[in-house]
Design an enzyme around this catalytic site. Structure first.
Site, PDB file in Angstrom:
ATOM      1  N   HIS A 148       0.839  -1.198   0.000  1.00 24.21           N
ATOM      2  CA  HIS A 148       0.000   0.000   0.000  1.00 24.21           C
ATOM      3  C   HIS A 148       0.879   1.254   0.000  1.00 24.21           C
ATOM      4  CE1 HIS A 148      -3.954  -2.008   1.527  1.00 24.21           C
ATOM      5  NE2 HIS A 148      -3.901  -1.935   0.213  1.00 24.21           N
TER       6      HIS A 148
ATOM      7  N   ASP B  93       0.678   4.119   1.316  1.00 19.33           N
ATOM      8  CA  ASP B  93       0.963   4.828   2.573  1.00 19.33           C
ATOM      9  C   ASP B  93       2.035   4.094   3.393  1.00 19.33           C
ATOM     10  OD1 ASP B  93      -0.937   2.795   3.079  1.00 19.33           O
ATOM     11  OD2 ASP B  93      -1.647   3.774   4.900  1.00 19.33           O
ATOM     12  N   HIS B  94       2.551   2.988   2.830  1.00 21.95           N
ATOM     13  CA  HIS B  94       3.642   2.254   3.480  1.00 21.95           C
ATOM     14  C   HIS B  94       4.890   2.140   2.595  1.00 21.95           C
ATOM     15  CE1 HIS B  94       1.383   0.784   7.057  1.00 21.95           C
ATOM     16  NE2 HIS B  94       0.374   1.117   6.267  1.00 21.95           N
TER      17      HIS B  94
ATOM     18  N   HIS C 184      -0.146   4.633  13.377  1.00 25.42           N
ATOM     19  CA  HIS C 184      -1.135   4.446  12.308  1.00 25.42           C
ATOM     20  C   HIS C 184      -2.566   4.477  12.859  1.00 25.42           C
ATOM     21  CE1 HIS C 184      -2.961   2.731   8.647  1.00 25.42           C
ATOM     22  NE2 HIS C 184      -1.793   2.873   8.042  1.00 25.42           N
TER      23      HIS C 184
ATOM     24  N   ASP D 216       0.354  -3.211   8.679  1.00 23.99           N
ATOM     25  CA  ASP D 216      -1.103  -3.385   8.766  1.00 23.99           C
ATOM     26  C   ASP D 216      -1.401  -4.875   8.784  1.00 23.99           C
ATOM     27  OD1 ASP D 216      -1.254  -0.662   8.619  1.00 23.99           O
ATOM     28  OD2 ASP D 216      -1.959  -0.577   6.554  1.00 23.99           O
TER      29      ASP D 216
ATOM     30  N   GLU E 121      -0.182  -1.179  14.522  1.00 24.23           N
ATOM     31  CA  GLU E 121      -1.127  -0.219  13.928  1.00 24.23           C
ATOM     32  C   GLU E 121      -2.370  -0.147  14.803  1.00 24.23           C
ATOM     33  OE1 GLU E 121      -4.242  -0.842  11.671  1.00 24.23           O
ATOM     34  OE2 GLU E 121      -3.814  -2.805  10.811  1.00 24.23           O
TER      35      GLU E 121
ATOM     36  N   HIS F 271      -4.285  -8.975   5.738  1.00 22.43           N
ATOM     37  CA  HIS F 271      -4.414  -7.607   5.201  1.00 22.43           C
ATOM     38  C   HIS F 271      -4.458  -7.566   3.675  1.00 22.43           C
ATOM     39  CE1 HIS F 271      -4.442  -3.307   5.369  1.00 22.43           C
ATOM     40  NE2 HIS F 271      -3.344  -3.215   4.634  1.00 22.43           N
TER      41      HIS F 271
END
Length: 594
Positions: free
Chosen positions: A70, A72-73, A414, A178, A203, A157
């Site tokens: 993802h 955002d990671h 997070h 996550d 998270e 996830h």
């Protein structure tokens, strides 16, 4: 005392731009390198000046770990390696390494090609960046250097997501990235060893949420979609290319088949094929059901879901469209939203979390008018539904992981500050653990006491079990001798320890003050002589000797007088194990003389 230091450069009391700096055993490790989807300025990337003001990042970091694909990671990865200049090792799983560059390239196209942005990474930078990545297998211990080792565990996830156990000497940290503690239609549940780390960095996106039953949620989702298309409306489902998209596609495909529905379902062109190929390639990362049925039937070979063409946006009649990205911040999903939002017949279903600053977040917040950068204003009359198919652990899942992992400390990242505060209290109450929630740029230092492992002899354990019983729930005290040989500490029975080093064991006891009057010799000698005479008269059948140092020997019992002053003396009586009875008797004689 050894310590662990953690500084979030992103995802500290915030969701988005995950980037955590970890210092453990003198090693600096970066955990994730994400991009914030809610910003278009320099805040989109982490601020690496926290790591160093001078010199390259490579000199200050021992390695970088990416938990999953993802953005955002992993979205700032090419920026960090190709523009800021990090050349050290980067670790991620095989599926993450395969999928990461595709999502980075998709985002680059949206950002640069359509918005004309400069100071952004190029396609060549993405390729060069991925060449530096070292792919790891699940449960494989990777030796980064002589002292630092890492191990990946299944996180659920999305395909390829992993939690990482990081170890330097006796210190260890688990970073979850996550994760999801419940299985879904295409992935299994997260799992990790009971590794008892010094710190768990978890998270906390859904820190205050306990989700309802999955079946109820799925039924509700299908009912809403069906109701909307029956009225002739269009349903927009913004998703990211891989992850929730596949789960919801399987759900709709099965329902359409069962209900014999003819309304078209579309998915963004090219992404379904890519997704299918990745799930085929990494079939071992999916859940048991998909692995079992994949040989007979490809669960991702959809009969009712067709590729979407932009020309279909204005088509009359009902339809369901899966479009990327998932937070309505750009791309096809935003383009469709602008077209369909003004009609109250239509519906948008947001199946996952939306970061603050994105259109998705504004729509879920109840905004009925959205203004865009080009001063375009869109009225939102369509029905807005939020249904959490998000693959993050909920509050129950987070507590479950803590219970299973048994960390000594917990640190939350997070998540939103107020939700974190609630969870922090709950963790402290339920587990009695220290829980931290640093903001971006704020450092937390955790002391880690040194643990020295000791091997206990089996015979000693058996003896103690005979004394205390095996069913006792309480901690047991072990009485033994601590020895070190072969660079290992051992707890042994005293007799065995003494035999190992060839000495005779003694127990030492001493009386309280002894006051004896005798006019001749020194005070200690006078006292010793008095005791000697007393012993000779009491134990006629024993060999009693007055030794040169003034002490008295009877078998393996030794009596010694300590000269403190004229009046106060201490008399020490020591004996070997085999003469415990005699030693106790002689001690009682000395005590009677006071």
């Amino acid at each position: 005392m050894p310590e662990i230091k953690v500084t979030p450069l992103g995802a500290g009391q915030d969701v988005g731009r995950s980037c955590i700096l970890l210092t453990i055993g003198g090693k600096n490790i970066m955990l994730d390198c994400g991009m914030h989807m809610g910003y278009n300025d320099e805040r989109r990337f982490p601020d690496f000046s926290f790591i160093t003001q001078e010199g390259g990042l490579t000199d200050h970091l021992d390695c970088l770990i990416i938990s999953h694909f993802h953005l955002d990671h992993c979205g700032a990865l090419p920026y960090m390696t190709e523009m800021v200049g990090y050349n050290g090792p980067i670790y991620m799983t095989h599926p993450t390494k395969a999928i990461c560059p595709i999502l980075l390239e998709d985002y680059r196209k949206i950002t640069v090609d359509r918005k004309g942005e400069t100071n952004f990474f190029t396609s060549a930078m993405i390729k060069d960046c991925m060449k530096k990545v070292i792919a790891v297998n699940l449960h494989q211990t990777v030796q980064v250097d002589e002292e630092l080792e890492i191990k990946a565990y299944y996180a659920g996830h999305v395909l390829g997501a992993a939690m990482f156990h990081i170890k330097v000497g006796d210190q260890s940290v688990v970073y979850t990235g996550d994760y999801n503690m419940t299985p879904d239609r295409h992935l299994g549940a997260a799992w990790i060893d009971r590794c008892r780390p010094d710190l768990l960095i978890t998270e906390s996106t859904y820190a205050t949420t306990i989700r309802d039953s999955k079946r109820c949620r799925e039924r509700d989702f299908l009912t809403k979609v069906h109701d909307c298309i029956e009225k002739g409306g269009k349903v927009l489902i913004p998703v990211f290319a891989l992850g929730r998209a596949q789960e919801l596609c399987i759900l709709l495909e099965t329902y359409w088949e069962r209900m014999n529905l003819k309304v078209p379902i579309y998915f963004a062109v090219g992404l379904t094929e890519k997704a299918t190929n990745y799930y085929k390639m990494f079939i071992t990362w999916t859940n048991q059901k998909i692995r079992k049925t994949f040989v007979q039937r490809n669960m991702f070979d959809f009969k009712h879901i067709k590729p979407f063409d932009r020309a279909y946006i204005d088509n009359p009649g009902p339809m369901v469209v899966f479009a990327t990205p998932g937070m309505l911040h750009a791309g096809l999903s935003l383009q469709i939203f602008k077209k369909w939002a003004p009609s109250e017949n239509n519906m948008v279903i947001m199946p996952g979390y939306c970061v603050a600053g994105t259109i998705g977040h504004k729509v879920l917040g109840g905004a009925r008018k959205i203004e865009f950068e080009n001063r375009q204003v869109v009225e939102v009359k369509m029905s807005v539904q939020y249904m959490s198919f998000s693959a993050h652990a909920d509050a129950k899942g987070i507590m479950q992981l803590i219970s299973h992992c048994e960390p000594k400390n917990v640190l939350l990242v997070h998540g939103e500050m107020t939700k974190m505060e609630f969870l922090k209290k709950k963790i402290s109450q339920e587990f009695g653990l220290e829980c931290y929630m640093p903001a971006n740029g704020e450092s937390v230092t955790i002391n880690t006491p040194v643990n020295i492992p000791v091997d206990v002899s089996l015979s000693l354990l058996k003896k103690e079990l005979v004394k205390t019983g095996s069913d006792s729930k309480y901690p047991k005290l072990l009485h033994g001798a601590l020895m070190m040989y072969d660079n290992t500490l051992w707890l042994l029975e005293p007799e065995r320890a003494m035999a190992e080093v060839g000495i005779t064991g003694h127990q030492i006891r001493f009386t309280s003050t002894v006051r004896l009057e005798d006019p001749t010799g020194s005070p200690a000698a006078r006292t010793a002589d008095t005791i000697y005479q007393k012993m000779k008269s009491k134990l006629k059948d024993r060999n009693i000797q007055m030794l040169a140092d003034g002490s008295i020997s009877i078998a393996s019992v030794l009596i010694k007088v300590d000269n403190i002053d004229d009046e106060v003396k201490h008399v020490y009586v020591s004996w070997a194990y085999q003469d415990e009875e005699l030693g106790s008797y002689l001690l009682s004689i000395v005590q009677d003389m006071q």
